[in-house]
Scaffold this active site. Structure first.
Site, PDB file in Angstrom:
ATOM      1  N   ARG A 104       0.879  -1.172   0.000  1.00 24.70           N
ATOM      2  CA  ARG A 104       0.000   0.000   0.000  1.00 24.70           C
ATOM      3  C   ARG A 104       0.906   1.208   0.000  1.00 24.70           C
ATOM      4  NH1 ARG A 104      -5.274   1.607   3.488  1.00 24.70           N
ATOM      5  NH2 ARG A 104      -6.112   0.178   1.936  1.00 24.70           N
ATOM      6  N   HIS A 131      -7.445   0.846  -6.333  1.00 19.33           N
ATOM      7  CA  HIS A 131      -7.658   0.067  -5.109  1.00 19.33           C
ATOM      8  C   HIS A 131      -8.391  -1.228  -5.505  1.00 19.33           C
ATOM      9  CE1 HIS A 131      -7.947  -1.044  -1.067  1.00 19.33           C
ATOM     10  NE2 HIS A 131      -8.832  -0.191  -0.603  1.00 19.33           N
ATOM     11  N   GLN A 134     -10.329  -3.743  -2.984  1.00 18.58           N
ATOM     12  CA  GLN A 134     -11.641  -3.314  -2.498  1.00 18.58           C
ATOM     13  C   GLN A 134     -12.737  -3.723  -3.478  1.00 18.58           C
ATOM     14  OE1 GLN A 134     -12.351  -1.595   0.532  1.00 18.58           O
ATOM     15  NE2 GLN A 134     -14.408  -2.259  -0.044  1.00 18.58           N
ATOM     16  N   ASP A 219     -16.975   7.584  -1.680  1.00 21.29           N
ATOM     17  CA  ASP A 219     -15.742   7.415  -0.901  1.00 21.29           C
ATOM     18  C   ASP A 219     -15.433   8.768  -0.278  1.00 21.29           C
ATOM     19  OD1 ASP A 219     -13.319   6.462   0.108  1.00 21.29           O
ATOM     20  OD2 ASP A 219     -12.268   6.546  -1.810  1.00 21.29           O
ATOM     21  N   CYS A 259     -16.189   2.087   0.713  1.00 17.67           N
ATOM     22  CA  CYS A 259     -15.069   1.217   1.100  1.00 17.67           C
ATOM     23  C   CYS A 259     -14.689   1.372   2.574  1.00 17.67           C
ATOM     24  CB  CYS A 259     -13.870   1.470   0.192  1.00 17.67           C
ATOM     25  SG  CYS A 259     -13.186   3.138   0.309  1.00 17.67           S
ATOM     26  N   ARG A 287     -13.716  -8.217   2.504  1.00 19.43           N
ATOM     27  CA  ARG A 287     -12.288  -8.029   2.201  1.00 19.43           C
ATOM     28  C   ARG A 287     -11.534  -9.302   2.582  1.00 19.43           C
ATOM     29  NH1 ARG A 287     -10.140  -2.908   1.825  1.00 19.43           N
ATOM     30  NH2 ARG A 287      -8.321  -4.087   1.132  1.00 19.43           N
TER      31      ARG A 287
HETATM   32  N1  NVA Z   1      -9.695   6.863  -1.492  1.00 20.47           N
HETATM   33  C1  NVA Z   1      -9.305   6.479  -0.174  1.00 20.47           C
HETATM   34  C2  NVA Z   1      -9.591   5.031   0.060  1.00 20.47           C
HETATM   35  C3  NVA Z   1      -9.279   4.547   1.443  1.00 20.47           C
HETATM   36  C4  NVA Z   1      -9.545   3.092   1.624  1.00 20.47           C
HETATM   37  C5  NVA Z   1      -7.825   6.765   0.030  1.00 20.47           C
HETATM   38  O1  NVA Z   1      -7.038   6.527  -0.887  1.00 20.47           O
HETATM   39  O2  NVA Z   1      -7.458   7.224   1.107  1.00 20.47           O
HETATM   40  N1   CP Z   2     -11.211   0.225   2.639  1.00 21.14           N
HETATM   41  C1   CP Z   2      -9.939   0.124   3.017  1.00 21.14           C
HETATM   42  O1   CP Z   2      -9.014  -0.158   2.219  1.00 21.14           O
HETATM   43  O2   CP Z   2      -9.751   0.325   4.347  1.00 21.14           O
HETATM   44  P1   CP Z   2      -8.369   0.518   5.104  1.00 21.14           P
HETATM   45  O3   CP Z   2      -7.784   1.834   4.641  1.00 21.14           O
HETATM   46  O4   CP Z   2      -8.743   0.527   6.557  1.00 21.14           O
HETATM   47  O5   CP Z   2      -7.448  -0.610   4.765  1.00 21.14           O
END
Ligand code: NVA
Ligand code: CP
Length: 304
Positions: A104, A131, A134, A219, A259, A287
């Protein structure tokens, strides 16, 4: 044979994604019935988190444990990734010791570089661009609730961000119609929209996108790395909140997904998030199951 990676939903065919979801539903049932399923006994997953996470970390760590393997958590703070060791070198070293790597991070190029230099499968656990994990959970949730999503209409309302981009890829692979409404200046990537052009329509309001939708998705307005823009974004995105009025424009049996983490009162009202149409908790739990199927698919090819 070179490793398969999962950096984007487009790395898998529609048939592979459907098989993966079917397997996810099966491993979920096994877990509920207390049937042991440990095909990854002795296998290791390294998990590099350069951004925060609750769901992704817990689901991958729990998933590896349940499959009989083990996960190693790594952060830049306590590894040389945070002290300038190139991602190429880290990829060579880490992949010589484990069976899969989850990352990540910020730039998607970092995920691609890691995969390019890794001897083992790499999973994108979220980048600024995409992502995909998800979407596996979201699609599993839809399949459990409604069956195949081909031909359905999905509304994406809010930021044209990594989740929106993965919905574009999902529309391509699963064959659903995607109606997107984002404020000006926050549209999804133009090339990605072009790549899914036959499945996508762009709308200038949340109600217009939601009109006749079977699924409404949103989101956060400020993704990780954009925290300083939050105040400005709250103003820019105000008309793009998923409210009761927006859900009323969708079909009566429309579902709502997010998400998570969610900000009640910003991108979604508390009433919508906590309503009967909202399937966010099932989506979050999935998930675990969807990624267990993914781990099996990548680390032990030939799902049984
Ligand atoms: N769009 C958000 C998703 C978090 C799971 C981010 O990238 O922070
Ligand atoms: N939805 C999601 O990816 O959550 P986290 O940021 O908690 O991993």
């Amino acid at each position: 044979m070179p490793s398969r990676h999962f950096l984007s939903l487009l790395d898998f065919t529609g048939d592979e994604l459907r098989a993966l979801i079917a397997h996810a539903i099966d491993v979920k049932l096994k877990l509920e019935q207390g049937v042991s399923h440990t095909p990854l006994e002795g296998k290791l997953l390294a998990m590099i988190f350069e951004k925060s996470s609750t769901r992704t970390r817990v689901s991958f760590e729990a998933g590896m444990f349940q499959l009989g393997g083990h996960a190693i958590f790594m952060s830049p703070r306590d590894s040389h990734l945070g002290r300038g060791e190139p991602i190429e070198d880290s990829a060579r070293v880490i992949s010589s010791m484990v069976d899969g790597i989850l990352i990540r991070t910020f730039g998607h190029d970092r995920v691609e570089t890691l995969a390019h230099h890794s001897q083992v499968p790499v999973i994108n656990g979220l980048s600024d661009l995409l992502h995909p994990c998800q979407l596996l959970a979201d699609m599993q949730t839809w399949f459990e609730r409604r069956g195949d999503i081909a031909g359905a209409t999905v509304a994406w309302i809010g930021d044209g961000n990594n989740m929106c981009h993965s919905y574009i890829n999902a529309a391509i692979r699963f064959g659903f119609n995607l109606c997107i409404a984002c404020p000006s200046g926050h549209q999804a990537d133009a090339e990605l929209i072009q790549s899914g052009a036959s499945s996508i329509t762009i709308h200038d309001s949340a109600v217009s996108a939601a009109n006749g939708a079977d699924l409404v998705v949103t989101d956060v307005w400020a993704s990780m790395g954009q925290e300083e823009e939050l105040q400005q974004r709250v103003e820019t995105f105000a008309a793009y909140q998923v409210s009761e009025e927006v859900m009323a424009a969708a079909n009566d049996d429309a579902l709502f997904m997010h998400c998570l983490p969610a900000h009640r009162g910003e991108e979604v009202t508390a009433k919508v998030l906590d309503s009967a149409q909202s399937v966010v908790w099932q989506e979050a739990e999935n998930r675990l199951h969807a990624q267990k199927a993914l781990l099996e698919f990548l680390i032990k090819p030939g799902i049984d």
